[in-house]
Design a protein around this motif. Structure first.
Motif, PDB file in Angstrom:
ATOM      1  N   HIS A   1       0.823  -1.205   0.000  1.00 63.37           N
ATOM      2  CA  HIS A   1       0.000   0.000   0.000  1.00 63.37           C
ATOM      3  C   HIS A   1       0.864   1.265   0.000  1.00 63.37           C
ATOM      4  O   HIS A   1       0.658   2.174  -0.796  1.00 63.37           O
ATOM      5  CB  HIS A   1      -0.933  -0.021   1.220  1.00 63.37           C
ATOM      6  CG  HIS A   1      -2.024   0.998   1.162  1.00 63.37           C
ATOM      7  ND1 HIS A   1      -2.914   1.192   2.173  1.00 63.37           N
ATOM      8  CD2 HIS A   1      -2.353   1.897   0.207  1.00 63.37           C
ATOM      9  CE1 HIS A   1      -3.756   2.155   1.841  1.00 63.37           C
ATOM     10  NE2 HIS A   1      -3.434   2.593   0.656  1.00 63.37           N
ATOM     11  N   CYS A   2       1.880   1.293   0.860  1.00 62.32           N
ATOM     12  CA  CYS A   2       2.733   2.495   0.954  1.00 62.32           C
ATOM     13  C   CYS A   2       4.091   2.256   0.311  1.00 62.32           C
ATOM     14  O   CYS A   2       4.936   3.154   0.319  1.00 62.32           O
ATOM     15  CB  CYS A   2       2.902   2.893   2.411  1.00 62.32           C
ATOM     16  SG  CYS A   2       3.782   1.639   3.380  1.00 62.32           S
ATOM     17  N   HIS A   3       4.330   1.059  -0.234  1.00 65.29           N
ATOM     18  CA  HIS A   3       5.599   0.690  -0.883  1.00 65.29           C
ATOM     19  C   HIS A   3       6.795   0.884   0.046  1.00 65.29           C
ATOM     20  O   HIS A   3       7.880   1.272  -0.381  1.00 65.29           O
ATOM     21  CB  HIS A   3       5.799   1.480  -2.189  1.00 65.29           C
ATOM     22  CG  HIS A   3       4.761   1.159  -3.218  1.00 65.29           C
ATOM     23  ND1 HIS A   3       4.950   1.330  -4.555  1.00 65.29           N
ATOM     24  CD2 HIS A   3       3.506   0.666  -3.093  1.00 65.29           C
ATOM     25  CE1 HIS A   3       3.858   0.959  -5.218  1.00 65.29           C
ATOM     26  NE2 HIS A   3       2.963   0.557  -4.322  1.00 65.29           N
ATOM     27  N   GLY A   4       6.572   0.670   1.317  1.00 67.25           N
ATOM     28  CA  GLY A   4       7.682   0.684   2.274  1.00 67.25           C
ATOM     29  C   GLY A   4       7.823   1.972   3.056  1.00 67.25           C
ATOM     30  O   GLY A   4       8.590   2.035   4.021  1.00 67.25           O
ATOM     31  N   ARG A   5       7.100   3.043   2.665  1.00 68.75           N
ATOM     32  CA  ARG A   5       7.319   4.340   3.321  1.00 68.75           C
ATOM     33  C   ARG A   5       6.625   4.435   4.689  1.00 68.75           C
ATOM     34  O   ARG A   5       6.956   5.303   5.489  1.00 68.75           O
ATOM     35  CB  ARG A   5       6.850   5.470   2.401  1.00 68.75           C
ATOM     36  CG  ARG A   5       7.733   5.573   1.146  1.00 68.75           C
ATOM     37  CD  ARG A   5       7.346   6.743   0.278  1.00 68.75           C
ATOM     38  NE  ARG A   5       7.417   8.031   0.939  1.00 68.75           N
ATOM     39  CZ  ARG A   5       8.511   8.773   1.034  1.00 68.75           C
ATOM     40  NH1 ARG A   5       9.632   8.343   0.494  1.00 68.75           N
ATOM     41  NH2 ARG A   5       8.485   9.932   1.656  1.00 68.75           N
ATOM     42  N   GLY A   6       5.674   3.581   4.945  1.00 69.44           N
ATOM     43  CA  GLY A   6       5.000   3.616   6.255  1.00 69.44           C
ATOM     44  C   GLY A   6       3.897   4.649   6.334  1.00 69.44           C
ATOM     45  O   GLY A   6       3.188   4.741   7.318  1.00 69.44           O
ATOM     46  N   GLN A   7       3.805   5.488   5.301  1.00 64.73           N
ATOM     47  CA  GLN A   7       2.755   6.500   5.267  1.00 64.73           C
ATOM     48  C   GLN A   7       2.348   6.732   3.820  1.00 64.73           C
ATOM     49  O   GLN A   7       3.074   6.365   2.894  1.00 64.73           O
ATOM     50  CB  GLN A   7       3.255   7.810   5.880  1.00 64.73           C
ATOM     51  CG  GLN A   7       4.464   8.340   5.134  1.00 64.73           C
ATOM     52  CD  GLN A   7       5.236   9.367   5.928  1.00 64.73           C
ATOM     53  OE1 GLN A   7       5.136   9.440   7.148  1.00 64.73           O
ATOM     54  NE2 GLN A   7       5.993  10.185   5.216  1.00 64.73           N
ATOM     55  N   ASN A   8       1.188   7.309   3.651  1.00 66.47           N
ATOM     56  CA  ASN A   8       0.682   7.591   2.312  1.00 66.47           C
ATOM     57  C   ASN A   8       0.349   9.066   2.202  1.00 66.47           C
ATOM     58  O   ASN A   8       0.112   9.741   3.214  1.00 66.47           O
ATOM     59  CB  ASN A   8      -0.582   6.758   2.048  1.00 66.47           C
ATOM     60  CG  ASN A   8      -0.273   5.277   1.937  1.00 66.47           C
ATOM     61  OD1 ASN A   8       0.484   4.855   1.076  1.00 66.47           O
ATOM     62  ND2 ASN A   8      -0.836   4.490   2.821  1.00 66.47           N
ATOM     63  N   ARG A   9       0.298   9.515   0.953  1.00 66.51           N
ATOM     64  CA  ARG A   9      -0.075  10.920   0.733  1.00 66.51           C
ATOM     65  C   ARG A   9      -1.570  11.067   1.001  1.00 66.51           C
ATOM     66  O   ARG A   9      -2.373  10.246   0.561  1.00 66.51           O
ATOM     67  CB  ARG A   9       0.237  11.322  -0.705  1.00 66.51           C
ATOM     68  CG  ARG A   9      -0.019  12.802  -0.988  1.00 66.51           C
ATOM     69  CD  ARG A   9       0.078  13.122  -2.473  1.00 66.51           C
ATOM     70  NE  ARG A   9       1.393  12.853  -3.011  1.00 66.51           N
ATOM     71  CZ  ARG A   9       1.636  12.065  -4.047  1.00 66.51           C
ATOM     72  NH1 ARG A   9       0.652  11.450  -4.655  1.00 66.51           N
ATOM     73  NH2 ARG A   9       2.856  11.883  -4.483  1.00 66.51           N
TER      74      ARG A   9
END
Ligand code: ZN
Ligand code: ZN
Ligand code: ZN
Length: 318
Positions: A210-218
């Motif tokens: 879902h976030c591709h590893g970033r841990g957060q989404n826009r």
């Protein structure tokens, strides 16, 4: 195309009782910017398993991950139905008053039919005719085999070292009830082995899809600006323009759904048995009476036979 499943970095702490522990924070490659929060995002299909590294099991060399139905071995106990059957006794013959009563009922169901002819009718001849309603219930058993895998949670394995695997038709199995549909999966004895999980490279987790590893989404409500149209703070992200990824709880990694975090898979040959009841019926009736009327009536059972095995032919229609 971007690889949605790069080799994860980090290690899994083992939990209690051999259960997977905490998923570590993602530490590998990731996009430079947050990806959009998407409430409809769905996990990708897991990567396909392969047969590499599995020792072939004698008798099962050609099987893959989808099962073909296997012809049963030839059997000796085929029973031929008898050539002659007993005469059918007590065949009922209709009498005049029964015929008149039946006609009376029929006329009564139709409001504009005159009742007088029923009562004044003179029978000159009554002909009885018998009809046969054959019902053929066939109960079949079909078997198929394929490789399958489940997370390996430790414990003993029944592998080829325990002896040769029985053939698909040599595994004893009895249906729960005759003439009732049933499907049963079981593990063919002496076929189990283990292999590292192909989906997570045996680490137990994969990068969050879902976030591709970033841990957060826009934040999609404010397109990441943190502000609403009227320049007020975006209430969905409290003005940060980001939302925590709920799929991975901000870790950037999610547990591998193939091995459920156990890293190792148990492979085994799965035997699927399907018992199925096939119904067929046929009317033999020599008058112009519609067959569908015969199907509804009750009569006496002329004969009833059950045979354990009959020879049958499968005709493929193209
Ligand atoms: Zn995530
Ligand atoms: Zn926002
Ligand atoms: Zn896995």
């Amino acid at each position: 195309m971007e690889n949605s499943n790069p080799a994860p970095v980090g290690s899994f702490t083992d939990g209690e009782d051999g259960q997977p522990g905490e998923v570590p924070k993602y530490a590998g490659d990731m996009p430079d910017e947050d990806v959009d929060h998407n409430p409809d995002a769905a996990p990708p299909e897991p990567s396909a398993p392969s047969l590499d590294g599995l020792s072939p099991i004698p008798g099962y060399q050609n099987i893959g991950f989808s099962g073909d139905f296997l012809p049963p071995p030839p059997c000796a106990d085929v029973v031929q139905p008898p050539e002659e059957r007993k005469d059918i006794t007590n065949v009922s013959v209709i009498a005049e008053d029964e015929a008149r009563q039946a006609l009376r009922l029929y006329v009564g169901e139709n409001c504009c039919y005159g009742k007088k002819p029923v009562e004044e009718l003179t029978f000159t001849e009554l002909q009885s005719s018998n009809a046969f309603h054959y019902t053929l219930d066939t109960f079949t058993e079909a078997r198929s085999t394929e490789w399958d895998f489940v997370p390996y949670m430790g414990g003993p394995l029944d592998g080829p070292e325990n002896g040769p695997a029985p053939g698909p038709w040599d595994v004893p199995a009895q249906c729960k009830e005759l003439f009732k549909d049933e499907k049963r999966d079981s593990e063919v004895p002496h076929t189990a082995t283990t292999k590292p999980c192909h989906n997570c490279f045996a680490v137990g987790f994969v990068r969050c899809w879902h976030c591709h590893g970033r841990g957060q989404n826009r934040c999609t409500s404010c397109s990441g600006s943190g502000k609403r149209m009227d320049d007020e703070e975006c209430s969905f992200c409290n003005g940060t323009g980001k939302r925590d990824c709920l799929t991975c709880h901000s870790k950037g990694n999610v547990i591998c759904k193939i091995c459920q975090g156990h890293r190792i898979l148990k492979y085994y040959i799965k035997l699927t048995i399907k018992w199925h009841k096939h119904d067929d019926n046929h009317i033999v009736e020599r008058t112009s009476l519609p067959d569908k009327l015969i199907k509804k009536v009750e009569g006496q059972t002329a004969f009833e036979e059950t045979y354990p095995r009959v020879i049958f032919f499968i005709i493929a229609l193209k």
